[in-house]
Write an enzyme that holds these catalytic residues in place. Structure first.
Site, PDB file in Angstrom:
ATOM      1  CE  LYS A  92      30.660  42.235  48.922  1.00 44.35           C
ATOM      2  NZ  LYS A  92      32.034  42.444  48.095  1.00 44.35           N
TER       3      LYS A  92
HETATM    4  C1  E4P Z   1      32.391  45.115  46.217  1.00 45.78           C
HETATM    5  O1  E4P Z   1      31.754  44.878  47.243  1.00 45.78           O
HETATM    6  C2  E4P Z   1      32.326  44.595  44.928  1.00 45.78           C
HETATM    7  O2  E4P Z   1      32.859  43.478  45.302  1.00 45.78           O
HETATM    8  C3  E4P Z   1      33.290  45.366  44.142  1.00 45.78           C
HETATM    9  O3  E4P Z   1      33.405  46.547  44.171  1.00 45.78           O
HETATM   10  C4  E4P Z   1      33.223  44.710  42.668  1.00 45.78           C
HETATM   11  O4  E4P Z   1      34.042  45.580  41.844  1.00 45.78           O
HETATM   12  P1  E4P Z   1      34.544  45.348  40.410  1.00 45.78           P
HETATM   13  O5  E4P Z   1      33.407  45.407  39.365  1.00 45.78           O
HETATM   14  O6  E4P Z   1      35.696  46.409  40.056  1.00 45.78           O
HETATM   15  O7  E4P Z   1      35.120  43.945  40.281  1.00 45.78           O
END
Ligand code: E4P
Length: 215
Positions: free
Chosen positions: A87
């Protein structure tokens, strides 16, 4: 549409896996910290533990913000398990790193995407997934679902292979709207996945069937 769970909590990943609908896992440094996982070796072991209790892709995020650092970290993460997807944040060096990994056959998830232009760049660089954050856009009074619509349309226009991974999902309406928009993947907390089960007419209908079965 694929369902990923958005957590680093092993129990929740197991529960979603046992439900039989789980296609993958996304994590981020905040989710790892929430589980109290600290130190490089523990964090790497945790990623392997996640892979061992789930099927499908597991996104593991780099914490470097320069090209060389992202490449070093990403290559190590990818070596941990064949289902790990690196990522990478949507920044200039991130795009370079996505291109580097794409050329080497290492899969990537471009994270922190908030605009169609960012999604276009990620796809051009060869990202396997792009992660638009719906909930965080809604939080600042922008329409997160509209962004999903735009990205799905743009990718379809040019037949990009990058999968649209809708992230920052807050509730079931987000999931349904993403399904209508044609998102390839939604990544959700466990409670939001389980909320899809709920309907008061299901509960009252079942109670009546069970009561009648006793007659
Ligand atoms: C996933 O890849 C993201 O990091 C995540 O969905 C972020 O979510 P949030 O806005 O609830 O922290």
């Amino acid at each position: 549409m694929k369902f990923f769970i958005d957590t680093a909590n092993l129990e929740q990943i197991k529960e979603a896996h046992e439900l039989g609908v789980l296609d993958g896992v996304t994590t981020n440094p905040s989710l790892m910290a929430k589980e109290g996982i600290k130190g490089h070796d523990n964090i790497m072991k945790h990623y392997v533990d996640i892979c061992n209790i789930s099927d499908g892709d597991v996104s593991a995020e780099v914490i470097s913000t320069d090209f060389a650092g992202m490449v070093k970290e990403g290559e190590f993460l990818a070596s941990l398990h064949p289902r790990i997807v690196v990522k990478i944040p949507m920044i200039k060096d991130g795009i370079k790193a996505i291109r580097y990994f794409s050329d080497k056959g290492i899969r990537t998830n471009c994270t922190l995407v908030f605009s169609p232009g960012q999604a276009l760049l990620a796809a051009k660089a060869g990202a396997s997934y792009v992660s638009p954050f719906i909930g965080r856009l809604d939080d600042i009074s922008f329409d997160g679902i509209e962004l999903i619509d735009q990205i799905v349309e743009i990718y379809a226009n040019y037949a990009f292979n990058t999968e649209v991974l809708a992230a920052s999902i807050r509730h079931t309406v987000h999931i349904i709207k993403c399904a209508e928009a044609g998102a390839d993947v939604v990544t959700c907390p466990l409670n939001v996945i389980l909320d899809l089960l709920k309907h008061p007419l299901t509960d009252s209908g079942l109670a009546k069937f069970l009561a009648d079965a006793k007659k």
